[in-house]
Design an enzyme around this catalytic site. Sequence first.
Site, PDB file in Angstrom:
ATOM      1  N   ASP A   1      19.955  -1.071 -76.910  1.00 22.08           N
ATOM      2  CA  ASP A   1      19.530  -0.652 -78.246  1.00 22.08           C
ATOM      3  C   ASP A   1      20.245   0.631 -78.667  1.00 22.08           C
ATOM      4  O   ASP A   1      21.164   1.097 -77.984  1.00 22.08           O
ATOM      5  CB  ASP A   1      18.004  -0.550 -78.323  1.00 22.08           C
ATOM      6  N   ALA A   2      19.825   1.193 -79.787  1.00 20.07           N
ATOM      7  CA  ALA A   2      20.536   2.332 -80.353  1.00 20.07           C
ATOM      8  C   ALA A   2      20.374   3.600 -79.515  1.00 20.07           C
ATOM      9  O   ALA A   2      21.052   4.596 -79.751  1.00 20.07           O
ATOM     10  CB  ALA A   2      20.078   2.569 -81.796  1.00 20.07           C
TER      11      ALA A   2
END
Lengths: 156, 156, 156, 156
Positions: free
Chosen positions: C23-24
């Site tokens: 994810d980010a």
Amino acid sequence: MVSPINPKDWLLLKHIVRFGDIDAAGVIHFHHLLRWSHEAWEESLQIYGLKAIDVFPSSVDIHHYIDIALPIVHCEADFMAPICIADELEIQLAPLKVDAGCFQVKYAFKRDERLVAHSLIKHRAINGESRYPCDLPEDIHRWLEASSIGQGVSSL
Amino acid sequence: MVSPINPKDWLLLKHIVRFGDIDAAGVIHFHHLLRWSHEAWEESLQIYGLKAIDVFPSSVDIHHYIDIALPIVHCEADFMAPICIADELEIQLAPLKVDAGCFQVKYAFKRDERLVAHSLIKHRAINGESRYPCDLPEDIHRWLEASSIGQGVSSL
Amino acid sequence: MVSPINPKDWLLLKHIVRFGDIDAAGVIHFHHLLRWSHEAWEESLQIYGLKAIDVFPSSVDIHHYIDIALPIVHCEADFMAPICIADELEIQLAPLKVDAGCFQVKYAFKRDERLVAHSLIKHRAINGESRYPCDLPEDIHRWLEASSIGQGVSSL
Amino acid sequence: MVSPINPKDWLLLKHIVRFGDIDAAGVIHFHHLLRWSHEAWEESLQIYGLKAIDVFPSSVDIHHYIDIALPIVHCEADFMAPICIADELEIQLAPLKVDAGCFQVKYAFKRDERLVAHSLIKHRAINGESRYPCDLPEDIHRWLEASSIGQGVSSL
């Protein structure tokens, strides 16, 4: 995860369909095919010899900043036959440089020599900060060149 | 995506089960429940008034650097009854501050007043660069306080 | 997809982390670990010699009706260290028969000999039509027995 | 989950982007857009008045056998601008009957009136048992007719 058939061939890979990819109709829930395609691309780069950390952004290792991002601008898939649990699929990649800042990969999915689906993913290079279009990174360029010359080991 | 039942209550949300969440056994493929739980947490923060860009890292807006990350250190889920397509689930959140640098959220999933599943996700605050433990961000602290006092609007 | 390290060992598998799992925040988005765990279980059954079509429901082949389903009643995961793109994880499975109708599998994820996460998934056997509890299917029972005796080839 | 903007309009929906949909480049991981599209279709059928159990196969309720399946034969997506966490996207559906046994839906994703992505999913009706092509189910036919006449409430 996608795994190599021949560890020297970066364009012919394998994927076994698992339970979580199948929906209540008993066949692949369609968009997983695009996930497999992207994973096959990553596997291909790795077998060819590239490191993920040199191609993909990672906010963990801030000393390893990637200045060129490769966002996907188009994807598509066609489904010819039902794909079911435990199917062993062969994935044949056909990469193509579209222009200086853009490339695409076609993915053909076969089961027992029969084409059951194919997909296409197109990437455009942009500067990670300005988000303006730029040329493809050198690493990707080399992988594209090598892939188009030999089409991997598979065409030999 | 999870949506609010009462736009002023950040601890009582709604999720409708969709086809892609269901596997070939005709019920939820288990790990999607944890995805819904995380989405319910994000929805809760938003209804309470926090901005995602102030809580979650984003490598796109580099001027909006988040110095505290909230990685998940533990998650779990229990399934009491089959969850099927089109089920309208009510999600009740129960957040709890564990210590200065750690909080957890319990999620109870009900269908027609009956508990069908629950889950728990525990987060620990760390400095995004050093990855050392640190105190919870002020925003999360406020949301935890407000949630424990009123348990949202739902307990009134 | 998870792949075998030793084709004769059904309890020691491998997974390479891909871009879509991250994810980010630059690390694994947590619930993917539970997807990998389930896929490792399926891979384990296959290496041991079971056919997916004998274990998992499939509405496509209606002549191959599975009368015992194995829904997940509990799952959990703990995260000890960041899991990043291209990480090569070793997955060690530890299956355990809980009672006549219930079994669990513990999954230990290691990178360079270091434990980075572990998970646990517990299944209960039910009659697919009545949904009442029943005994584990014979195939699963054999896999559990073989796994507990030798702990796969890995313990030799 | 996708939610309605106007509870009477089955062709104009809303989706808020969540953390798990974003990859380490800080933008949507591409194939999630196709998941949102399918969920928007399901939401559209529901708002129009159809029941999921009458459209989608479900192996749980064996008394509710669906004899027509609607597998996806083609999908595609184009990405025009970065889609980021917490983006509130408007999804406009444009369904079209292709022939007696086939229909497609175009999905336009807008943020602040600007088109950021669009997708297309094409379904073909088949007999669930024989898997031979057949005519679209009556319910889907009605939804297509109603959608083409009024283009939902949105065009009024």
